[in-house]
Write a protein that holds these residues in place. Sequence first.
Motif, short mmCIF file in Angstrom:
data_model
loop_
_atom_site.label_atom_id
_atom_site.label_comp_id
_atom_site.label_asym_id
_atom_site.label_seq_id
_atom_site.Cartn_x
_atom_site.Cartn_y
_atom_site.Cartn_z
N GLU A 136 55.00 -31.58 48.31
CA GLU A 136 56.35 -31.72 47.73
C GLU A 136 56.33 -32.70 46.55
O GLU A 136 56.94 -32.44 45.51
CB GLU A 136 57.34 -32.21 48.79
CG GLU A 136 57.65 -31.20 49.89
CD GLU A 136 56.51 -31.04 50.88
OE1 GLU A 136 55.68 -31.96 51.01
OE2 GLU A 136 56.42 -29.95 51.49
N GLU A 137 55.64 -33.80 46.71
CA GLU A 137 55.57 -34.80 45.62
C GLU A 137 54.86 -34.21 44.41
O GLU A 137 55.29 -34.41 43.26
CB GLU A 137 54.80 -36.04 46.11
CG GLU A 137 55.57 -36.89 47.11
CD GLU A 137 54.71 -38.02 47.63
OE1 GLU A 137 55.17 -39.16 47.57
OE2 GLU A 137 53.58 -37.75 48.10
N TYR A 138 53.77 -33.53 44.68
CA TYR A 138 52.99 -32.92 43.59
C TYR A 138 53.83 -31.88 42.85
O TYR A 138 53.89 -31.87 41.62
CB TYR A 138 51.75 -32.28 44.20
CG TYR A 138 50.76 -31.70 43.22
CD1 TYR A 138 50.04 -32.51 42.36
CD2 TYR A 138 50.53 -30.33 43.19
CE1 TYR A 138 49.12 -31.97 41.48
CE2 TYR A 138 49.60 -29.79 42.31
CZ TYR A 138 48.90 -30.61 41.46
OH TYR A 138 47.99 -30.07 40.59
N ASN A 139 54.48 -31.06 43.62
CA ASN A 139 55.32 -30.02 43.02
C ASN A 139 56.46 -30.63 42.21
O ASN A 139 56.76 -30.19 41.09
CB ASN A 139 55.86 -29.10 44.12
CG ASN A 139 56.60 -27.92 43.55
OD1 ASN A 139 56.07 -27.16 42.75
ND2 ASN A 139 57.86 -27.76 43.94
N ALA A 140 57.09 -31.66 42.78
CA ALA A 140 58.22 -32.29 42.09
C ALA A 140 57.79 -32.90 40.76
O ALA A 140 58.53 -32.85 39.77
CB ALA A 140 58.84 -33.36 42.99
N GLY B 283 53.39 -22.12 34.73
CA GLY B 283 52.29 -23.07 34.93
C GLY B 283 51.87 -23.10 36.38
O GLY B 283 52.72 -23.02 37.28
N MET B 284 50.57 -23.21 36.61
CA MET B 284 50.08 -23.31 37.99
C MET B 284 49.03 -24.41 38.05
O MET B 284 48.16 -24.52 37.18
CB MET B 284 49.55 -21.96 38.48
CG MET B 284 48.60 -21.28 37.55
SD MET B 284 48.41 -19.50 37.93
CE MET B 284 47.49 -19.61 39.46
N PHE B 285 49.12 -25.22 39.10
CA PHE B 285 48.30 -26.42 39.20
C PHE B 285 47.91 -26.61 40.66
O PHE B 285 48.74 -26.40 41.56
CB PHE B 285 49.09 -27.65 38.73
CG PHE B 285 49.89 -27.39 37.49
CD1 PHE B 285 49.33 -27.52 36.24
CD2 PHE B 285 51.22 -26.95 37.58
CE1 PHE B 285 50.06 -27.23 35.10
CE2 PHE B 285 51.95 -26.67 36.45
CZ PHE B 285 51.37 -26.80 35.20
N THR B 286 46.67 -27.02 40.87
CA THR B 286 46.28 -27.27 42.25
C THR B 286 45.36 -28.49 42.32
O THR B 286 45.02 -29.09 41.29
CB THR B 286 45.65 -26.02 42.89
OG1 THR B 286 45.47 -26.25 44.29
CG2 THR B 286 44.30 -25.69 42.27
N LYS C 186 44.41 -27.54 48.49
CA LYS C 186 45.26 -27.75 49.68
C LYS C 186 46.66 -27.22 49.44
O LYS C 186 47.33 -26.75 50.35
CB LYS C 186 45.30 -29.24 50.00
CG LYS C 186 43.96 -29.79 50.49
CD LYS C 186 44.04 -31.30 50.59
CE LYS C 186 42.65 -31.89 50.80
NZ LYS C 186 42.60 -33.30 50.40
N TYR C 187 47.12 -27.35 48.22
CA TYR C 187 48.44 -26.86 47.85
C TYR C 187 48.48 -26.68 46.34
O TYR C 187 47.56 -27.13 45.63
CB TYR C 187 49.55 -27.82 48.30
CG TYR C 187 49.29 -29.27 47.97
CD1 TYR C 187 49.49 -29.76 46.69
CD2 TYR C 187 48.84 -30.16 48.96
CE1 TYR C 187 49.25 -31.08 46.39
CE2 TYR C 187 48.60 -31.48 48.66
CZ TYR C 187 48.80 -31.94 47.38
OH TYR C 187 48.55 -33.26 47.08
N GLU C 188 49.49 -26.01 45.87
CA GLU C 188 49.60 -25.85 44.42
C GLU C 188 51.07 -25.95 44.00
O GLU C 188 51.98 -25.76 44.81
CB GLU C 188 48.98 -24.54 43.93
CG GLU C 188 49.72 -23.28 44.31
CD GLU C 188 49.06 -22.02 43.77
OE1 GLU C 188 48.24 -22.10 42.84
OE2 GLU C 188 49.39 -20.94 44.28
N ALA C 189 51.24 -26.23 42.72
CA ALA C 189 52.59 -26.29 42.14
C ALA C 189 52.71 -25.15 41.14
O ALA C 189 51.78 -24.92 40.35
CB ALA C 189 52.82 -27.63 41.45
N ILE C 190 53.81 -24.45 41.19
CA ILE C 190 54.08 -23.36 40.24
C ILE C 190 55.37 -23.71 39.50
O ILE C 190 56.38 -24.03 40.13
CB ILE C 190 54.29 -22.01 40.97
CG1 ILE C 190 53.08 -21.67 41.85
CG2 ILE C 190 54.60 -20.90 39.98
CD1 ILE C 190 51.84 -21.28 41.11
#
Lengths: 264, 446
Positions: free
Chosen positions: B93-97, B113-116, B121-125
């Motif tokens: 959640e922190e990473y995504n935010a 944009g996509m980031f992991t 372990k998780y990714e942000a879109i």
Amino acid sequence: MLNNPIHGVQCFSSAPHFFLFLMNKQTLLLLTLLFVAPILCAQQTDTLISLPPASSHHSLWSVGLTAGLGRNYHVVDMSYMTDYRYSKYAPGSSFGLQLGFSPLRWLTLRVDGVMLQKNYQRSHVIGGTTISLPDTTRNTYINLPVLLMFNVGKVVRLHAYGGGYWGRWLASRRTGTTYGMNGLVSYDEQLDFDSPESQLRDNRSDVGFVWGGGISGIIKQKIEVGVEARWYYGLYDIQKDYMSHPNPRYNTTFVLQGGISYLL
Amino acid sequence: MKYRIHKSAVIILALTITLAACRKESEVSDIINPNSRTCKTFTQQFEAVWNGMSQGYVFWGRDTVDWDARYEQYKPVFEEFDARPASRPVSAEEYNAAYQGLFQGLLDHHLYGMFTVPRAKYEAIVRPGVNSYYHDMDPGSERREQLRVLKDRTDLVPNSYYAYDPEDYGSFSIPGMYCALIKLKTGKNVAYFRFTNFYLSVVHEVYSFIDHVETVQEPLRKFFGPRYWEGITSEGSYANDESVVGIIIDLRGNGGGSTADLVPFIGSLSQSSTLVGYTRVKDGFGRLDYSPWSKYVIGCPRLHLQEQKPIVVLADINSVSCAELATMLIKNLPNGTFIGERTYGAVGALWPDSEHQHDYLYSGCFGDYNYYQYGMDLYRYKETYPYYVYTSTYHMVDCNYDDIEGVGVKPDIEVKFDRHSLMNNHKDLQLNRAVDYLREVCIWNH
């Protein structure tokens, strides 16, 4: 890749670029030497030979015209964009008026008004292809150098001078080829300084050092003709400070010009 | 004499150094190409993404986001992520935010944009362009339901040649197409053609091995004629049928595709070459370093529409990218009218090769293309921080140099999507308005 933005030449992705950098440095030293030596020489000459401040043939004022050709070096650091090359020569012209005041035979205060082109050419060979996108930018400036000129000789004279200049970027035109939606497309665009982007980006003020040297001869008593090499060293980034992590761009311009003056 | 030479040398040296020092230093020397960077920390990933956007994002000339302020705001966040003890790991959640905040409000409506993180372990879109419209986007089930309703409207559309929804072929981008004649009370007809994306050339050229390809191509043959890829004037095509007094091109829900389709499709409907607008790309490290504008022209095939019949384009908020360009072009035709809703607003075109476009033009998409192509599973066992940013290569404006990115194409006659009417009463108000319009024009002309 060598890269030293302090000394100004962009990125040296190949040997010719590195030699270009060295050449600039050597040219800088050479012109500085040309500039300093006549100063010392002129001062010594006056001291040793005791040349009178103003002989009967000495004219206090002069006015004249100059015209010449220039080569501009556009100095920008392209970092990893190594396939952008600014090394090609884009000739420019220089036309000017000059006003000289010589309180001493060996010393002249000179003010010029010069219309000068600071052009540059760039090529971009698209990575992995043989497609080359040329781009030529033609910039017109008005520069107003104020020069302190040191002279040696009477009929045939050597000069060395230095000073500063103020200038204004008057016009810019880009021609070349880009990769548009229809493939390779040519363009020819005049920069609109009134556009919001240009107002935010382009620094139209131009300030710098100028120095050079030359040789002249007096013909028909009142007419002096000569040739000189001049170096404009811009100190202002041509872009305004509109973003962090700036990538300044400077112009350094060599001009070889001839002139004719009327001695009042 | 020796002393004098030394003195001169010192003067020359001092002068040289003084002059050189008068110029500001570049701050881009140490930046690594964001298209080929491997990151080992949160901060490195942030720096690479921030720099990639700063250099390659093509809308800085118009975007109102203060990218420098975002740097000041979010760099400490990512540095704090790196400084965390193992006992307090960064949560998804922190990473995504953090990435949602970094990209919030950017103009590019293609931007994705996509980031992991290590071991994926998780990714942000991030898709900053999505949430800015007067009703929710509806590209999914409801749109398909709408198309099924259209298919069953036998009273309005008697000749059903509805083919397939795109998802029938999984990852293949086969357009769903539908072509019909709509009968007017005057005895005349309106030619109706709908397709869901701009891969008509793909249907024609690449996917001929697919089963039922003849059926897939049937609507194209009906509308354009058997030589549809060359032009639309073949004998017997709906578009050139004498009984047809008007044409409806339905681009609602059309997600865009290849601009190569614009030449045979839009070019065929026009009488001459058409100026779409102007494009430019990024051209340096400065955010406002651009190439000059270059014209974007759609040619007119030799076999184009023989007669200037009135053409209505139906488009809506789900009409994206190439569908918007087609809408704009038909709207600008002397015989064209746009009915429906404002379109999505993603008109910045992309270089076809998303993997190498940043290396070619230093404009648009950058990052780890494999991550974009195959997803985070590739990185299950890697200790890297991959990223990919899909963003427009070209800044495009219309033929009056007006920006349409984030704005969309505005209809001549606005008829908003009415979910209730469509689902409960089986009335497609937008299509009905188009038919009414053509009926009025037909009466007016006669």
